[in-house]
Design an enzyme around this catalytic site. Sequence first.
Site, PDB file in Angstrom:
ATOM      1  N   HIS A 170      40.042  48.091  41.620  1.00 37.94           N
ATOM      2  CA  HIS A 170      38.612  47.738  41.718  1.00 37.94           C
ATOM      3  C   HIS A 170      37.783  48.650  40.803  1.00 37.94           C
ATOM      4  O   HIS A 170      36.971  49.452  41.271  1.00 37.94           O
ATOM      5  CB  HIS A 170      38.188  47.885  43.183  1.00 37.94           C
ATOM      6  N   GLU A 273      38.184  43.680  37.388  1.00 38.98           N
ATOM      7  CA  GLU A 273      39.288  44.170  38.201  1.00 38.98           C
ATOM      8  C   GLU A 273      40.588  43.427  37.883  1.00 38.98           C
ATOM      9  O   GLU A 273      40.630  42.198  37.924  1.00 38.98           O
ATOM     10  CB  GLU A 273      38.949  43.991  39.681  1.00 38.98           C
TER      11      GLU A 273
END
Length: 301
Positions: A170, A273
């Site tokens: 992330h 991501e």
Amino acid sequence: MNIEQLNADYGIADQLQFSLGQGDFPIIKINNAHAQAMISVYGGQVLSYRPTSAPEDLMFISEQAYYQTGKAIKGGTPICWPWFGPDPESLGRASHGFVRNRLWTVQSTSTTPSQEIKVKLGLVDTPETRDIWPHSFDLSIEFTIGSTLKIELITHNTGEQPFSITQALHTYFQVGDIAPLRVKGLEGAAYIDKVDGGVQKQQSGEIAIAEEVDRIYLGVSPALAVEDPTLNRRIEITASGSQTAVVWNPWVDNSTKMADLKDDDYQKFVCVETANAANEVIEIQSGTAYSLTADYRIVQL
């Protein structure tokens, strides 16, 4: 964790040392011929990475980030595992799994022949994790600090039955200004628009961000890029073990609602991501492993 013992066991003279960071979490500081970096042992995430040739850091870290046990650090490279997004079984478990708010174990540090530094951290199942997710695992993450930043997340199934995961790196990239920024490499890709109730759409052209964006792109290329004219740079992302990518920016309303973001922070970062998400569910058989890798390079324009 004893900092003196960590330095004795894993320190590398003049290049890698351990210290206590915010929240008294152990921090790994790296300064080699290629780059400077900082890795938090809590959360197993990079907080800072700047190649010697780059004037600005790759990573965004919120000035209001939590450094508290049980909370995720807002910025850098948090790990979503063993699920991405909401609890897939609707059991009330936290979004994005349970490894981004735990203290990892230092497993090894080393230098490569090309003078990169490798750091390996790990997590294994415990009675507590099995109460949350009833599987045996050995999860490791290896960081390679060189002229690029490489992150490899490896899931070993140490149990007797297969299990399935979704996951993501992330990553919060620092940007000079969100308005002129463009994300490239997803032109024409199908995506799930989480802002619009999960409707599937198709990307037209490069991604520009002028509102809240929360999208899972499907069947993506392994090579993506973030073009940032304000910082006069391009961030190149090369992935393996991944066919989905997530693009996220919370925009104005969500930034003001999040206590660990400043109101205007949405202008300063974008998350792109590397993931296995949505329909890309990874089944890992007993005794086998799966690797998700992302390599980040800064190219000055």
